[in-house]
Motif scaffolding. Structure first.
Motif, PDB file in Angstrom:
ATOM      1  N   ASP A 157      -1.673 -32.100 -19.700  1.00  0.00           N
ATOM      2  CA  ASP A 157      -3.070 -31.944 -19.287  1.00  0.00           C
ATOM      3  C   ASP A 157      -3.509 -30.490 -19.181  1.00  0.00           C
ATOM      4  OD1 ASP A 157      -3.442 -34.771 -19.020  1.00  0.00           O
ATOM      5  OD2 ASP A 157      -2.260 -34.660 -17.180  1.00  0.00           O
ATOM      6  N   THR A 237       3.563 -35.675 -18.187  1.00  0.00           N
ATOM      7  CA  THR A 237       2.489 -35.768 -17.206  1.00  0.00           C
ATOM      8  C   THR A 237       3.097 -35.851 -15.817  1.00  0.00           C
ATOM      9  OG1 THR A 237       2.383 -38.190 -17.193  1.00  0.00           O
ATOM     10  CG2 THR A 237       1.066 -37.030 -18.874  1.00  0.00           C
ATOM     11  N   GLU A 282      -1.238 -40.022  -9.326  1.00  0.00           N
ATOM     12  CA  GLU A 282      -2.066 -39.589 -10.443  1.00  0.00           C
ATOM     13  C   GLU A 282      -2.662 -40.794 -11.139  1.00  0.00           C
ATOM     14  OE1 GLU A 282      -1.048 -36.217 -13.178  1.00  0.00           O
ATOM     15  OE2 GLU A 282      -0.646 -37.867 -14.579  1.00  0.00           O
ATOM     16  N   ARG A 284      -4.704 -41.915 -14.788  1.00  0.00           N
ATOM     17  CA  ARG A 284      -5.034 -41.509 -16.150  1.00  0.00           C
ATOM     18  C   ARG A 284      -6.358 -42.111 -16.599  1.00  0.00           C
ATOM     19  NH1 ARG A 284      -1.947 -37.392 -17.062  1.00  0.00           N
ATOM     20  NH2 ARG A 284      -2.487 -37.612 -19.265  1.00  0.00           N
ATOM     21  N   PRO A 379      -6.441 -35.472 -15.155  1.00  0.00           N
ATOM     22  CA  PRO A 379      -6.296 -36.008 -16.517  1.00  0.00           C
ATOM     23  C   PRO A 379      -7.571 -36.669 -17.045  1.00  0.00           C
ATOM     24  CG  PRO A 379      -4.363 -36.535 -15.218  1.00  0.00           C
ATOM     25  CD  PRO A 379      -5.355 -35.957 -14.268  1.00  0.00           C
ATOM     26  N   GLU A 383      -9.576 -35.290 -20.384  1.00  0.00           N
ATOM     27  CA  GLU A 383      -9.959 -36.155 -21.503  1.00  0.00           C
ATOM     28  C   GLU A 383     -11.456 -36.069 -21.775  1.00  0.00           C
ATOM     29  OE1 GLU A 383      -9.650 -38.354 -24.735  1.00  0.00           O
ATOM     30  OE2 GLU A 383      -7.951 -37.595 -23.552  1.00  0.00           O
TER      31      GLU A 383
END
Length: 390
Positions: A157, A237, A282, A284, A379, A383
């Motif tokens: 990331d 990640t 985390e 995603r 993340p 993106e």
């Protein structure tokens, strides 16, 4: 398990020998030693057995020994790296409590023959083995009952443009090139990523090179070549690393520094109050959010600006406000709380969704303040930036 064919590998050891030949100073050893002890939060290494996996130039092994380690065990797969570490060992009087050998972290029999260590250290190495997760699992297996694992891994990331996939192609091209192509790619990197394609930026590069030693005692050009050529290579990640070390193997995450391309992790065999485990996780995708309480977004800058509309469009979550370390006020019709205000007014189980790359530092502040539900959404922001070309 074996690593990639040697002809496909970057010459890590030759690069480190060049570092010793042209850049090694006592000041760099002191800086490297300080960085190590600061991250470990230890005044010295007295009474500790330390295992340095992938010792490279040997400068950190030397720092460990000078920090008073009872025993230092250094090994590397690359014979030139072994020779570089041996040169520093010899320069230090060939101490008996510091051993240097050749071996592979992927070799289960070799690893099983090593003693358990109070501190297992592997900085920027495991992702270059060709089998990162096997290497990490083997490193974890060498940590003593009350020991620590200090690793640094390239984080996917951290790379927006070029993407991690693009960087892998660049690395292959660098290693396949001749002397002239390599020098051209190095100059190209300096122009685009350090000078930012400006003459004024180019004039700052010599100063950047001089000050670079403050980063772990390293050399800018040595690290630049290591980055461009470092193959084999894998990205990871935070969630993948936590899944193995924390969820599967039972380590507790004590520290995380995530604001550089290499994320630094400090795991402990035994948990202590103040560890980031189990307060952090985390996501995603925003579809993974299922919070029963109204949440706050940490980050009142670009990250928060990108995350807020995604939260409104993609989830049924209620956003009550933003948090910024220092700033208060209002934005997007929502209140901004500075960290002090958030600590004073919010329930400690409030979900706090962090939109910043500096997740490690933010999480440490929040967990220290007593918050128990800290979520890395960087993340998702990364993106979105890739999609929008930001």
């Amino acid at each position: 398990m074996t690593v990639a064919d040697p002809q496909d590998r970057f010459a890590f050891g030759k690069n480190w020998q060049g570092f010793l030949d042209h850049h090694f100073t006592e000041e760099r050893v002191t800086i490297a030693q300080k960085h190590l002890l600061d991250f470990l939060r230890l005044p010295d290494l007295r009474g500790k057995t330390v295992l340095d996996i992938g010792s490279g130039s040997g400068i950190h092994s030397l720092g460990m020994w000078r920090a008073g380690a009872e025993r230092v065990i250094s090994f590397d797969y690359d014979p030139n790296s072994v020779a570089a570490t041996q040169a520093l060992h010899a320069r230090s009087g060939a101490p008996r409590n510091w051993t240097v050998t050749r071996g592979s972290v992927l070799d289960a029999n070799f690893m099983a023959g090593l003693p358990k260590a109070d501190i297992v250290y592997s900085w920027g190495v495991l992702h270059h083995t060709g089998a990162q997760w096997t290497a990490l699992r083997h490193a974890c297996g060498q940590v003593a009952e009350d020991g620590l694992l200090y690793i640094a891994l390239y984080t996917a990331d951290a790379y927006i443009r070029p993407t991690p996939e693009d960087w892998l192609r660049i690395k292959k091209a660098y290693n396949a090139g001749g002397w002239l192509k390599k020098r051209w790619m190095e100059l190209d990197y300096i122009w685009f990523f350090m000078a930012r394609r400006s003459l004024s930026g180019l004039l700052k590069v010599p100063g950047m090179a001089r000050s670079y030693r403050q980063s772990r005692g390293m050399s800018m050009m040595v690290d630049l070549r290591d980055w461009l050529g470092g193959w084999p290579m894998e990205f990871s990640t935070l969630r993948e690393v936590l899944s193995l070390c924390q969820d599967e193997l039972g380590f507790s995450l004590r520290r995380l520094a995530s604001d550089e391309p290499n994320s630094e992790y400090l795991f402990a065999r035994r948990p202590e109050p103040g560890d980031l485990t189990p307060a952090v996780r985390e996501i995603r995708s925003l579809a993974e959010l299922s919070e029963s309480r109204p949440l706050y977004v940490y980050g009142a800058g670009l990250g928060g600006d990108l995350l807020l509309p995604l939260l409104e469009d993609a989830t049924n979550q209620t956003v009550s406000g933003l948090i910024d370390k220092f700033k208060s006020g209002e934005k997007h019709g929502l209140p901004i709380l500075n960290l002090e205000e958030a600590v004073r007014t919010l329930p400690k189980d409030t979900p706090i969704v962090v939109s910043l790359a500096q997740f490690g530092a933010v999480a440490a502040d929040l967990v220290k303040a007593g918050f128990t539900n800290v979520i890395n959404a960087n993340p998702v922001v990364v993106e979105q930036r890739r999609r929008l070309g930001i």
